[in-house]
Design an enzyme around this catalytic site. Sequence first.
Site, PDB file in Angstrom:
ATOM      1  CE  LYS A 112      41.927  17.345 -26.974  1.00  0.00           C
ATOM      2  NZ  LYS A 112      41.622  16.093 -27.288  1.00  0.00           N
ATOM      3  CE  LYS A 195      36.569  20.399 -21.850  1.00  0.00           C
ATOM      4  NZ  LYS A 195      36.515  19.991 -23.221  1.00  0.00           N
ATOM      5  CE  LYS A 198      39.734  12.844 -21.404  1.00  0.00           C
ATOM      6  NZ  LYS A 198      38.734  12.090 -22.218  1.00  0.00           N
TER       7      LYS A 198
HETATM    8  P1  TYM Z   1      35.412  13.004 -24.794  1.00  0.00           P
HETATM    9  O1  TYM Z   1      35.811  11.467 -24.547  1.00  0.00           O
HETATM   10  O2  TYM Z   1      36.111  13.926 -24.301  1.00  0.00           O
HETATM   11  O3  TYM Z   1      34.213  13.187 -23.666  1.00  0.00           O
HETATM   12  C1  TYM Z   1      32.817  12.406 -23.949  1.00  0.00           C
HETATM   13  C2  TYM Z   1      31.587  13.051 -23.742  1.00  0.00           C
HETATM   14  O4  TYM Z   1      31.709  13.919 -22.503  1.00  0.00           O
HETATM   15  C3  TYM Z   1      31.225  15.220 -22.832  1.00  0.00           C
HETATM   16  N1  TYM Z   1      31.950  15.855 -22.018  1.00  0.00           N
HETATM   17  C4  TYM Z   1      31.242  16.916 -21.172  1.00  0.00           C
HETATM   18  N2  TYM Z   1      30.026  17.354 -21.160  1.00  0.00           N
HETATM   19  C5  TYM Z   1      29.551  18.210 -19.988  1.00  0.00           C
HETATM   20  N3  TYM Z   1      30.422  18.704 -19.107  1.00  0.00           N
HETATM   21  C6  TYM Z   1      31.675  18.428 -19.047  1.00  0.00           C
HETATM   22  N4  TYM Z   1      32.492  19.019 -18.452  1.00  0.00           N
HETATM   23  C7  TYM Z   1      32.219  17.228 -20.037  1.00  0.00           C
HETATM   24  N5  TYM Z   1      33.450  17.150 -20.457  1.00  0.00           N
HETATM   25  C8  TYM Z   1      33.205  15.977 -21.609  1.00  0.00           C
HETATM   26  C9  TYM Z   1      31.901  15.237 -24.176  1.00  0.00           C
HETATM   27  O5  TYM Z   1      31.262  16.454 -24.673  1.00  0.00           O
HETATM   28  C10 TYM Z   1      31.507  14.246 -24.792  1.00  0.00           C
HETATM   29  O6  TYM Z   1      30.106  14.138 -25.453  1.00  0.00           O
HETATM   30  N6  TYM Z   1      35.371  13.724 -29.464  1.00  0.00           N
HETATM   31  C11 TYM Z   1      34.773  13.093 -28.612  1.00  0.00           C
HETATM   32  C12 TYM Z   1      34.675  11.610 -28.938  1.00  0.00           C
HETATM   33  C13 TYM Z   1      33.939  10.982 -30.116  1.00  0.00           C
HETATM   34  C14 TYM Z   1      32.775  11.465 -30.521  1.00  0.00           C
HETATM   35  C15 TYM Z   1      32.715  10.883 -31.793  1.00  0.00           C
HETATM   36  C16 TYM Z   1      31.427  11.827 -29.825  1.00  0.00           C
HETATM   37  C17 TYM Z   1      34.817  10.616 -31.134  1.00  0.00           C
HETATM   38  N7  TYM Z   1      33.842  10.335 -32.348  1.00  0.00           N
HETATM   39  C18 TYM Z   1      31.529  10.690 -32.480  1.00  0.00           C
HETATM   40  C19 TYM Z   1      30.307  11.670 -30.545  1.00  0.00           C
HETATM   41  C20 TYM Z   1      30.330  11.401 -32.077  1.00  0.00           C
HETATM   42  C21 TYM Z   1      35.429  13.362 -27.412  1.00  0.00           C
HETATM   43  O7  TYM Z   1      36.616  13.455 -27.074  1.00  0.00           O
HETATM   44  O8  TYM Z   1      34.601  13.017 -26.218  1.00  0.00           O
END
Ligand code: TYM
Length: 331
Positions: A112, A195, A198
């Site tokens: 990023k 992957k 967005k």
């Molecule tokens: P975020 O908001 O990017 O994504 C939410 C969840 O979706 C999963 N994900 C995917 N799974 C499968 N294939 C894909 N292409 C794909 N893209 C996204 C992500 O792995 C995630 O589980 N850092 C985290 C948010 C967060 C969090 C936390 C999660 C903040 N604090 C504490 C767990 C515990 C994030 O950016 O997810």
Amino acid sequence: RQRVLSGIQPTSDSFHLGNYLGAVRQWVALQDEFEAFYFIPDLHAITVPQEPKQLRQRTLVAAAQLLALGVDPARATIFVQSQVPEHAELTWVLNCITGFGEAGRMTQFKDKSQKQGADNATVGLFDYPVLMAADILLYRAQLVPVGEDQRQHLELTRTLAQRFNTRYKKTFVVPEAHIVTGTAKIYDLQNPTAKMSKSAESDAGLINLLDDPKVSAKRIRSAVTDTEREIRFDREAKPGVSNLLTIESALSGATIAGLEAKYAGQGYGDLKAGVADVLVEFVAPLRERVQRYLDDRAELDKILAAGRDRAREVASGTLADVYERTGFLRA
Ligand code: TYM
């Protein structure tokens, strides 16, 4: 009861299919067996620039999507991260046991910050994984259902928990990542070795749950496959076809082997039509369900206020232990 915790960022107008299959579907499945905490990390969202009005709206839409997808406020605590100040407070303490190099090795940060240009990347972006560790450790969660892309952040969380426990005294539960094989990484339809995300350059490979189902069906029909004709699962040799099989399997409940048999002798057009059908069936009722939650703003506010209160109850207890062990003078 053991606890499960996870979060999803309010950084777009709709969750995408990867978010659902990789994460939110597991949240729903786990809310019966575990005491569940599911939240919207708006503090994480601002590690990259956000338009304030849009962020607020997207936070509401995220909550409405969780409800529409089956997260049940009677069984799970649903809350907004910034409403629970303990997240930021614990982050500070964890910052002070996190190595600079350790944080710098996070691949998501490297990606990023590279995209933003090193001089535009913020300290907040650098600190993102420490905030995430605080999210998890505050609730003493055993299980954290996430997609594959969060694995390294979970590893850091475990390291920090163990480090604090060793340096002071056992305070945190060392959490396990719950990464479901098969759907932990859903791929971009146009670029099936990357992957689904967005922040991809083009939206053509993205399935947004709240898009017009016709748009989503069209994106499936335009998915990149390969120059063979055979419909079989082979992640290495046939990433596009394998991704489509994964999606149909996850949404329909059919096994991959069952789908290979179903499509034996058929062409990629048939596979895409089949995937589009199950996808449309899944997304068609969603927009209306989300809108119904958004229309009843009073009810949504009530759910989030109750979630915040319950979250604070747990989080403040953990933070008090941390402050005491750290050596802060308590009133
Ligand atoms: P975020 O908001 O990017 O994504 C939410 C969840 O979706 C999963 N994900 C995917 N799974 C499968 N294939 C894909 N292409 C794909 N893209 C996204 C992500 O792995 C995630 O589980 N850092 C985290 C948010 C967060 C969090 C936390 C999660 C903040 N604090 C504490 C767990 C515990 C994030 O950016 O997810």
